[in-house]
Design a protein around this motif. Structure first.
Motif, PDB file in Angstrom:
ATOM      1  N   ARG A   5      48.228   3.299  36.067  1.00  0.00           N
ATOM      2  CA  ARG A   5      49.181   2.966  37.128  1.00  0.00           C
ATOM      3  C   ARG A   5      48.846   3.723  38.400  1.00  0.00           C
ATOM      4  O   ARG A   5      48.917   3.181  39.513  1.00  0.00           O
ATOM      5  CB  ARG A   5      50.603   3.296  36.676  1.00  0.00           C
ATOM      6  N   PHE A   6      48.443   4.998  38.249  1.00  0.00           N
ATOM      7  CA  PHE A   6      48.126   5.816  39.415  1.00  0.00           C
ATOM      8  C   PHE A   6      46.890   5.290  40.133  1.00  0.00           C
ATOM      9  O   PHE A   6      46.825   5.279  41.363  1.00  0.00           O
ATOM     10  CB  PHE A   6      47.914   7.267  38.985  1.00  0.00           C
ATOM     11  N   ARG A   7      45.893   4.838  39.396  1.00  0.00           N
ATOM     12  CA  ARG A   7      44.707   4.252  40.016  1.00  0.00           C
ATOM     13  C   ARG A   7      45.090   3.034  40.853  1.00  0.00           C
ATOM     14  O   ARG A   7      44.604   2.855  41.970  1.00  0.00           O
ATOM     15  CB  ARG A   7      43.687   3.859  38.940  1.00  0.00           C
ATOM     16  N   LYS A  46      55.092   7.864  44.365  1.00  0.00           N
ATOM     17  CA  LYS A  46      55.463   6.624  43.686  1.00  0.00           C
ATOM     18  C   LYS A  46      55.291   6.736  42.172  1.00  0.00           C
ATOM     19  O   LYS A  46      56.122   6.238  41.401  1.00  0.00           O
ATOM     20  CB  LYS A  46      54.640   5.453  44.235  1.00  0.00           C
ATOM     21  N   LEU A  47      54.204   7.391  41.731  1.00  0.00           N
ATOM     22  CA  LEU A  47      54.002   7.543  40.293  1.00  0.00           C
ATOM     23  C   LEU A  47      55.114   8.394  39.688  1.00  0.00           C
ATOM     24  O   LEU A  47      55.676   8.046  38.640  1.00  0.00           O
ATOM     25  CB  LEU A  47      52.650   8.187  40.012  1.00  0.00           C
ATOM     26  N   THR A  48      55.442   9.489  40.345  1.00  0.00           N
ATOM     27  CA  THR A  48      56.488  10.367  39.827  1.00  0.00           C
ATOM     28  C   THR A  48      57.835   9.652  39.817  1.00  0.00           C
ATOM     29  O   THR A  48      58.614   9.789  38.864  1.00  0.00           O
ATOM     30  CB  THR A  48      56.576  11.653  40.674  1.00  0.00           C
ATOM     31  N   ALA A  49      58.099   8.881  40.848  1.00  0.00           N
ATOM     32  CA  ALA A  49      59.351   8.127  40.902  1.00  0.00           C
ATOM     33  C   ALA A  49      59.456   7.136  39.755  1.00  0.00           C
ATOM     34  O   ALA A  49      60.495   7.030  39.088  1.00  0.00           O
ATOM     35  CB  ALA A  49      59.469   7.402  42.240  1.00  0.00           C
ATOM     36  N   ARG A  50      58.358   6.389  39.497  1.00  0.00           N
ATOM     37  CA  ARG A  50      58.377   5.432  38.402  1.00  0.00           C
ATOM     38  C   ARG A  50      58.519   6.150  37.058  1.00  0.00           C
ATOM     39  O   ARG A  50      59.223   5.681  36.154  1.00  0.00           O
ATOM     40  CB  ARG A  50      57.087   4.613  38.392  1.00  0.00           C
ATOM     41  N   SER A 105      64.890  17.273  38.349  1.00  0.00           N
ATOM     42  CA  SER A 105      64.770  17.754  39.726  1.00  0.00           C
ATOM     43  C   SER A 105      63.434  18.436  39.955  1.00  0.00           C
ATOM     44  O   SER A 105      62.784  18.250  40.994  1.00  0.00           O
ATOM     45  CB  SER A 105      65.902  18.746  40.041  1.00  0.00           C
ATOM     46  N   THR A 106      63.004  19.228  38.974  1.00  0.00           N
ATOM     47  CA  THR A 106      61.795  20.019  39.148  1.00  0.00           C
ATOM     48  C   THR A 106      60.532  19.178  39.016  1.00  0.00           C
ATOM     49  O   THR A 106      59.548  19.413  39.738  1.00  0.00           O
ATOM     50  CB  THR A 106      61.777  21.182  38.145  1.00  0.00           C
ATOM     51  N   ILE A 107      60.511  18.217  38.126  1.00  0.00           N
ATOM     52  CA  ILE A 107      59.349  17.324  38.034  1.00  0.00           C
ATOM     53  C   ILE A 107      59.205  16.521  39.324  1.00  0.00           C
ATOM     54  O   ILE A 107      58.092  16.287  39.814  1.00  0.00           O
ATOM     55  CB  ILE A 107      59.458  16.406  36.802  1.00  0.00           C
ATOM     56  N   LEU A 108      60.321  16.120  39.897  1.00  0.00           N
ATOM     57  CA  LEU A 108      60.271  15.433  41.188  1.00  0.00           C
ATOM     58  C   LEU A 108      59.708  16.354  42.274  1.00  0.00           C
ATOM     59  O   LEU A 108      58.961  15.910  43.145  1.00  0.00           O
ATOM     60  CB  LEU A 108      61.668  14.956  41.583  1.00  0.00           C
ATOM     61  N   LEU A 109      60.042  17.642  42.195  1.00  0.00           N
ATOM     62  CA  LEU A 109      59.495  18.603  43.165  1.00  0.00           C
ATOM     63  C   LEU A 109      57.977  18.642  43.071  1.00  0.00           C
ATOM     64  O   LEU A 109      57.270  18.604  44.072  1.00  0.00           O
ATOM     65  CB  LEU A 109      60.066  19.993  42.901  1.00  0.00           C
ATOM     66  N   GLY A 110      57.466  18.732  41.848  1.00  0.00           N
ATOM     67  CA  GLY A 110      56.024  18.811  41.659  1.00  0.00           C
ATOM     68  C   GLY A 110      55.306  17.561  42.122  1.00  0.00           C
ATOM     69  O   GLY A 110      54.276  17.630  42.807  1.00  0.00           O
ATOM     70  N   GLY A 111      55.842  16.401  41.770  1.00  0.00           N
ATOM     71  CA  GLY A 111      55.192  15.139  42.127  1.00  0.00           C
ATOM     72  C   GLY A 111      55.271  14.799  43.593  1.00  0.00           C
ATOM     73  O   GLY A 111      54.421  14.074  44.123  1.00  0.00           O
ATOM     74  N   ASN A 112      56.297  15.314  44.263  1.00  0.00           N
ATOM     75  CA  ASN A 112      56.472  15.027  45.683  1.00  0.00           C
ATOM     76  C   ASN A 112      55.826  16.065  46.578  1.00  0.00           C
ATOM     77  O   ASN A 112      55.701  15.846  47.777  1.00  0.00           O
ATOM     78  CB  ASN A 112      57.966  14.931  46.021  1.00  0.00           C
ATOM     79  N   GLN A 121      46.456  12.800  37.916  1.00  0.00           N
ATOM     80  CA  GLN A 121      46.507  12.320  39.293  1.00  0.00           C
ATOM     81  C   GLN A 121      45.312  12.810  40.108  1.00  0.00           C
ATOM     82  O   GLN A 121      44.744  12.056  40.892  1.00  0.00           O
ATOM     83  CB  GLN A 121      47.805  12.771  39.953  1.00  0.00           C
ATOM     84  N   LEU A 122      44.934  14.045  39.926  1.00  0.00           N
ATOM     85  CA  LEU A 122      43.887  14.624  40.761  1.00  0.00           C
ATOM     86  C   LEU A 122      42.538  13.950  40.540  1.00  0.00           C
ATOM     87  O   LEU A 122      41.890  13.491  41.487  1.00  0.00           O
ATOM     88  CB  LEU A 122      43.785  16.124  40.490  1.00  0.00           C
ATOM     89  N   ARG A 123      42.109  13.852  39.320  1.00  0.00           N
ATOM     90  CA  ARG A 123      40.787  13.269  39.037  1.00  0.00           C
ATOM     91  C   ARG A 123      40.726  11.785  39.381  1.00  0.00           C
ATOM     92  O   ARG A 123      39.777  11.348  40.038  1.00  0.00           O
ATOM     93  CB  ARG A 123      40.411  13.525  37.571  1.00  0.00           C
ATOM     94  N   PRO A 124      41.696  10.971  38.948  1.00  0.00           N
ATOM     95  CA  PRO A 124      41.645   9.549  39.325  1.00  0.00           C
ATOM     96  C   PRO A 124      41.719   9.313  40.831  1.00  0.00           C
ATOM     97  O   PRO A 124      41.110   8.371  41.338  1.00  0.00           O
ATOM     98  CB  PRO A 124      42.856   8.949  38.610  1.00  0.00           C
ATOM     99  N   ALA A 125      42.467  10.148  41.543  1.00  0.00           N
ATOM    100  CA  ALA A 125      42.533   9.990  43.004  1.00  0.00           C
ATOM    101  C   ALA A 125      41.151  10.154  43.610  1.00  0.00           C
ATOM    102  O   ALA A 125      40.728   9.352  44.466  1.00  0.00           O
ATOM    103  CB  ALA A 125      43.496  11.010  43.605  1.00  0.00           C
ATOM    104  N   LEU A 126      40.414  11.173  43.160  1.00  0.00           N
ATOM    105  CA  LEU A 126      39.057  11.373  43.663  1.00  0.00           C
ATOM    106  C   LEU A 126      38.138  10.236  43.227  1.00  0.00           C
ATOM    107  O   LEU A 126      37.261   9.808  43.986  1.00  0.00           O
ATOM    108  CB  LEU A 126      38.505  12.710  43.146  1.00  0.00           C
ATOM    109  N   ALA A 127      38.357   9.732  42.007  1.00  0.00           N
ATOM    110  CA  ALA A 127      37.522   8.646  41.489  1.00  0.00           C
ATOM    111  C   ALA A 127      37.707   7.361  42.285  1.00  0.00           C
ATOM    112  O   ALA A 127      36.772   6.560  42.425  1.00  0.00           O
ATOM    113  CB  ALA A 127      37.843   8.401  40.013  1.00  0.00           C
ATOM    114  N   VAL A 128      38.905   7.158  42.831  1.00  0.00           N
ATOM    115  CA  VAL A 128      39.180   5.967  43.631  1.00  0.00           C
ATOM    116  C   VAL A 128      38.779   6.185  45.094  1.00  0.00           C
ATOM    117  O   VAL A 128      38.129   5.342  45.719  1.00  0.00           O
ATOM    118  CB  VAL A 128      40.672   5.573  43.537  1.00  0.00           C
ATOM    119  N   LEU A 129      39.140   7.341  45.638  1.00  0.00           N
ATOM    120  CA  LEU A 129      38.883   7.614  47.051  1.00  0.00           C
ATOM    121  C   LEU A 129      37.390   7.670  47.369  1.00  0.00           C
ATOM    122  O   LEU A 129      36.951   7.177  48.418  1.00  0.00           O
ATOM    123  CB  LEU A 129      39.533   8.939  47.459  1.00  0.00           C
ATOM    124  N   GLY A 130      36.589   8.263  46.474  1.00  0.00           N
ATOM    125  CA  GLY A 130      35.160   8.419  46.738  1.00  0.00           C
ATOM    126  C   GLY A 130      34.443   7.101  46.994  1.00  0.00           C
ATOM    127  O   GLY A 130      33.844   6.908  48.063  1.00  0.00           O
TER     128      GLY A 130
END
Length: 397
Positions: free
Chosen positions: A117-119, A148-152, A235-242, A356-365
């Motif tokens: 979903r994140f990809r 958006k991923l954290t919200a879903r 509340s705290t998971i939303l903090l991390g994702g946002n 999130q970190l690795r797939p973001a780089l895999a898509v952005l690159g």
């Protein structure tokens, strides 16, 4: 004479490494008057402290900021101790019970589905932004997919994403950065609105369960969890994702561009992500309380004293990471950083952050292979006690 920490200065977040190096060498247990805490700076000591909750207690370590005025504390009331029952802020046996409940949401199958979903979220964003040829990475690229991923995952309706993001920013300003008295009161009001929103979301899922994390946790109220524990957990998971996870992505992209290793080859994505977290962690450390009088490296830490476990310093410890200030994309032990903590307090959201970190780089690159920094810009970080995040980052391609 070694200088002190100073959370009001730019170097505290942007370039603390020479200072931390001096502490590791000459004062590995440092009493900071500025922080009102003893600071552990060596990797072995930070790791050992994470692993020893009987000596370094988490109970109350994330509660109300010591910089808040009496008026702000009064306005917050019982919520001044926000996070008092969050999993990272308690000791066993409560910690064991809370962590067991949370782990139900992070099955391998669930994590794999979230990664896909994140990809897609990153691809959709790039479809809109790529034609521009330029962007502020922080506001235009780094935050939206994670939000958006954290919200879903949590179950926040799409229409409420902007509300949550705005109030999360206010939360970090209130509790983790110095603010004048009038601004504190404004932020306190925003924070109370945020908690009220999450409380209403929990009540709604109790009446109408759905396929989301809030419903999963709400179903455990009464049997394994309390209502307040569920509200604080969400509340705290939303903090991390946002905030925390997008901050790490921004730090990571800046590091990779500065080092001239963009785009990252697929085979090195995982290790490059870990090395970036080691060098430029979005989290600078965690607070603990000394549960008893402790003596370490000849320094006596009184019972009840506040202690900062400096993961930022631990990640640059030359006894563990040779030539620690140098970025080494294939560093064999990069993952030994302590950004996610260690032992029983290894971050419950680590899997969510890494997916999130690795797939973001895999898509952005592949989508933005010519990504580069806009020349001449001033790179500035937000001021914070224990967080590292860029204010903005101008990029072009």
């Amino acid at each position: 004479m070694i200088e002190d920490f100073d959370v009001t200065s730019d170097w505290h977040v942007a370039a603390p490494y020479p200072f931390l190096r001096r502490l590791r060498a000459a004062s590995p247990v440092f009493k900071s008057e500025h922080l009102g805490a003893y600071v552990l700076t060596r990797h072995a000591d930070v790791r050992a402290a994470y692993a020893d909750p009987r000596s370094f207690s988490s109970k109350g370590s994330l509660t109300i900021s010591r910089s808040l005025t009496r008026e702000t504390r009064e306005k917050l009331g019982e919520h001044g101790s926000f996070l008092s029952s969050f999993v990272a802020n308690v000791d066993p046996p409560d910690h064991t019970r809370l962590r067991r409940s949370v782990s139900r949401a992070f099955t391998p199958r669930a994590v794999a589905a979230l990664e896909q979903r994140f990809r897609r979220l990153n691809e959709d964003l790039l479809d809109r932004v790529a034609p521009r040829g330029h962007a502020d990475f922080v506001s235009d690229l780094g935050h939206e997919p994670s939000i958006k991923l954290t919200a879903r995952f949590i179950g926040v309706p799409e229409a409420d994403e902007a509300f949550v993001q705005s109030h999360v920013k206010d939360w970090f300003q209130l509790f983790l950065s110095p603010q004048p008295p009038e601004r504190q009161l404004e932020l306190a009001g925003s924070f109370l609105d945020y908690l009220d929103y999450v409380d209403r979301l929990v009540d709604a899922r109790a009446k109408d369960p759905r396929d989301d994390f809030t419903s999963l946790m709400t179903a455990l109220i009464g049997a394994e969890l309390t209502h307040r524990e569920v509200v604080e957990l969400i509340s705290t998971i939303l903090l991390g994702g946002n905030d925390t996870v997008p901050n790490q992505l921004g730090n990571t992209v800046l590091r990779l561009l500065r080092e001239g290793v963009w785009p990252v080859p697929d085979a090195l994505l995982a290790n490059a992500s870990e090395e970036c977290m080691r060098v430029d962690g979005a989290s600078l450390g965690s607070f603990r309380y000394a549960a008893r009088e402790l003596t370490l490296h000849g320094v006596t830490i009184p019972a009840g004293a506040l202690v900062l476990l400096s993961t930022d310093s631990a990640g640059h410890d030359e006894s563990v990471f040779p030539d620690p200030d140098r970025f080494v994309i294939d560093r064999p032990n990069a993952a030994e950083h302590l950004v996610f903590g260690y032992g029983i307090h290894f971050c419950v959201g680590a899997a969510l952050a890494r997916l999130q970190l690795r797939p973001a780089l895999a898509v952005l690159g592949p989508r933005l292979p010519g990504l580069r920094l806009v020349p001449g810009q001033d790179i500035a970080y937000r001021r914070s006690i224990v967080g590292r995040g860029l204010s903005r980052l101008a990029v072009e391609w």
